[in-house]
Design a protein around this motif. Structure first.
Motif, PDB file in Angstrom:
ATOM      1  N   ILE A 154      -6.735  -9.693 -11.571  1.00 45.03           N
ATOM      2  CA  ILE A 154      -7.100  -9.789 -10.077  1.00 45.03           C
ATOM      3  C   ILE A 154      -6.003  -9.572  -9.227  1.00 45.03           C
ATOM      4  O   ILE A 154      -4.852 -10.386  -9.516  1.00 45.03           O
ATOM      5  CB  ILE A 154      -7.781 -10.829  -9.629  1.00 45.03           C
ATOM      6  N   ASN A 155      -5.911  -8.549  -8.206  1.00 41.23           N
ATOM      7  CA  ASN A 155      -4.766  -8.089  -7.421  1.00 41.23           C
ATOM      8  C   ASN A 155      -4.845  -9.456  -6.479  1.00 41.23           C
ATOM      9  O   ASN A 155      -5.672  -9.695  -5.971  1.00 41.23           O
ATOM     10  CB  ASN A 155      -4.743  -6.906  -6.751  1.00 41.23           C
ATOM     11  N   VAL A 156      -3.430  -9.656  -6.049  1.00 38.49           N
ATOM     12  CA  VAL A 156      -3.272 -10.571  -5.178  1.00 38.49           C
ATOM     13  C   VAL A 156      -2.324 -10.265  -4.153  1.00 38.49           C
ATOM     14  O   VAL A 156      -1.178  -9.926  -4.333  1.00 38.49           O
ATOM     15  CB  VAL A 156      -2.622 -11.873  -5.992  1.00 38.49           C
ATOM     16  N   PHE A 157      -2.431 -10.427  -2.786  1.00 40.67           N
ATOM     17  CA  PHE A 157      -1.532 -10.399  -1.867  1.00 40.67           C
ATOM     18  C   PHE A 157      -1.079 -11.783  -1.433  1.00 40.67           C
ATOM     19  O   PHE A 157      -1.892 -12.822  -1.033  1.00 40.67           O
ATOM     20  CB  PHE A 157      -2.068  -9.826  -0.580  1.00 40.67           C
ATOM     21  N   LEU A 158       0.255 -12.031  -1.690  1.00 43.01           N
ATOM     22  CA  LEU A 158       0.570 -13.418  -1.713  1.00 43.01           C
ATOM     23  C   LEU A 158       1.451 -13.513  -0.114  1.00 43.01           C
ATOM     24  O   LEU A 158       2.370 -12.816   0.020  1.00 43.01           O
ATOM     25  CB  LEU A 158       1.568 -13.660  -2.618  1.00 43.01           C
ATOM     26  N   HIS A 169       5.153 -10.873 -10.045  1.00 44.75           N
ATOM     27  CA  HIS A 169       4.358 -10.587 -10.932  1.00 44.75           C
ATOM     28  C   HIS A 169       3.722  -9.248 -10.956  1.00 44.75           C
ATOM     29  O   HIS A 169       3.722  -8.748  -9.582  1.00 44.75           O
ATOM     30  CB  HIS A 169       3.229 -11.521 -10.984  1.00 44.75           C
ATOM     31  N   GLU A 170       3.328  -8.503 -11.798  1.00 42.52           N
ATOM     32  CA  GLU A 170       2.930  -7.065 -11.417  1.00 42.52           C
ATOM     33  C   GLU A 170       1.517  -6.789 -10.859  1.00 42.52           C
ATOM     34  O   GLU A 170       1.335  -5.857  -9.992  1.00 42.52           O
ATOM     35  CB  GLU A 170       2.534  -6.438 -12.786  1.00 42.52           C
ATOM     36  N   ASN A 171       0.773  -7.837 -10.663  1.00 46.23           N
ATOM     37  CA  ASN A 171      -0.650  -8.031 -10.037  1.00 46.23           C
ATOM     38  C   ASN A 171      -0.428  -8.530  -8.449  1.00 46.23           C
ATOM     39  O   ASN A 171      -1.330  -8.763  -7.930  1.00 46.23           O
ATOM     40  CB  ASN A 171      -1.677  -8.409 -10.608  1.00 46.23           C
ATOM     41  N   ILE A 172       0.939  -9.116  -8.449  1.00 45.72           N
ATOM     42  CA  ILE A 172       1.090  -9.702  -6.917  1.00 45.72           C
ATOM     43  C   ILE A 172       1.998  -9.179  -6.037  1.00 45.72           C
ATOM     44  O   ILE A 172       3.008  -8.712  -6.425  1.00 45.72           O
ATOM     45  CB  ILE A 172       1.768 -11.134  -7.017  1.00 45.72           C
TER      46      ILE A 172
END
Length: 195
Positions: A154-158, A169-172
């Motif tokens: 799951i893509n995450v905008f932190l 992290h590649e998805n963050i």
């Protein structure tokens, strides 16, 4: 896109309000910058149990009712809701539901599709909810929730906060304000249209 958006410290300045509450109650001088962990007891001292009690006392205080929106959140959520399915995904306790939904309705009437509650300290609550609801992007400030979701694809905008530093992290994707969130979501939407 189906977007899940954390509420505290992403939409509303929960930690700023909690600092005001705690400082008034205990004669301290904490600010958001002092919190290097999302676990408040690691900063203010005492046990986790004491921290949970303080969170509940904060909930029933007038300072909780006056928590301010993060700059740009109202406009950002309104814009996101025009072309996306947008839900609040919060780790607040279920007994915070009445005040939370009152505030969501007052500030974002018609812009939020759902408000989901996972409960505090459930490390996989947001991941399980995102999977169940088909949420493919989470806007989050807690690094533990961010990593569990990112590890599952799951893509995450932190949302950048003192308690989530030194995380890659590649998805963050780290974001610093609501205008950057909108810019990056528009980029994602454009890429999805091209594919």
């Amino acid at each position: 896109m189906k977007i899940g958006c954390d509420y505290d410290n992403v939409v509303v300045d929960y930690m700023g309000g909690f600092c005001d509450f705690y400082n008034q109650r205990c004669g301290t001088n904490f600010s958001i910058q002092d919190f290097k962990s999302h676990n408040i007891w690691e900063t203010i001292g005492g046990s986790r149990f004491r921290a949970v009690l303080l969170v509940n006392l904060f909930y029933y205080s007038k300072l909780f009712d006056g928590i301010q929106l993060i700059e740009g959140a109202r406009e950002g959520i309104k814009e996101l809701s025009e072309n996306n399915n947008l839900s609040i995904v919060t780790a607040r306790f279920n007994h915070f539901r009445k005040k939370t939904e009152r505030d969501v309705k007052r500030n974002f009437d018609g812009s939020i599709d759902n408000v989901f509650y996972t409960g505090f300290y459930n490390p996989f609550g947001k991941l399980d909810l995102c999977k169940k609801e088909g949420i493919n992007l989470l806007i989050e400030d807690n690094k533990h929730y961010a990593v569990s979701c990112a590890d599952a694809g799951i893509n995450v905008f932190l949302f950048d906060r003192p308690w989530n530093q030194n995380l890659e992290h590649e998805n963050i994707i780290r974001v610093y304000d609501w205008s950057e969130i909108l810019e990056k979501i528009n980029e994602l939407n454009m890429m999805n249209k091209e594919i």
